[in-house]
Design an enzyme around this catalytic site. Sequence first.
Site: not given
Length: 231
Positions: A167, A179, A182
């Site tokens: 990935e 990100a 968060e």
Amino acid sequence: RTWHSPTSEASLSESGASVGVEDVRFLREQLVDFMLGYKFAIDEIITKINILREDFNHTNEYNPIEHINSRLKSPESVLEKCRRKNYRMDLASIRDNVLDIAGVRVVCSFISDIAKIRDMLVGQQDITLLAERDYITNRKPNGYQSLHLIVSIPVFRSNRTDNVPVEIQIRTIAMDFWASLEHKIYYKYRGAVPPNLLSELTNAAEAATHLDEKMEALHRLVDHTSDPGSR
Ligand code: GTP
Ligand code: MG
């Protein structure tokens, strides 16, 4: 052979009198061998990205890559994902279903760098694009932005060749900054983030996008202007 859950030796031997020390040893060796393939795939992708970084810098006198991170999913989180997604817990099922055991994150300076890096990687002969999720064009409701690629790359082992999925997440510094905050908040509240904090996060994502767009515009301006020293 099935890969029982959890993987600890104790629970394996408790789960049935037929599971002996030899079985556990075999299972462990199989698992180590299995995970090693993903580690090699990460090594290969990182080499590719480093080559792109150096070559791009050399050709264009500009570096589109800020930094690269990678992570190998732990066996525990692989099993946790199987449980969460209801996948069978054996190596064949894990190989086919869990495509984010190897993860590489590429952080760029500018939004336009993301597509450049994507195209340079996907265009390589030995890379096969298996799936793509564009959370930049279609950002998540919480504000998450990133381009996700699942690619497959051949790994040449001592006795065989495996095509291994990796990935790859490509995002800007601002998207990455958002990100990671968060992620921290999500974990702190164990998923139950208070609504006011959620909307603050969404606002922060808007601000991050605004900054990315500003930086991109400035970057273009500088890029298209001849040597500033001569003016
Ligand atoms: P996973 O089961 O978590 O792997 O998700 P998925 O298979 O549905 O894939 P998806 O593309 O949604 O997410 C893959 C990865 O992207 C996650 O493991 C995170 O690293 C990252 N990600 C996705 N959504 C978010 C988000 O809302 N916040 C943060 N911080 N990261 C996210
Ligand atoms: Mg994941």
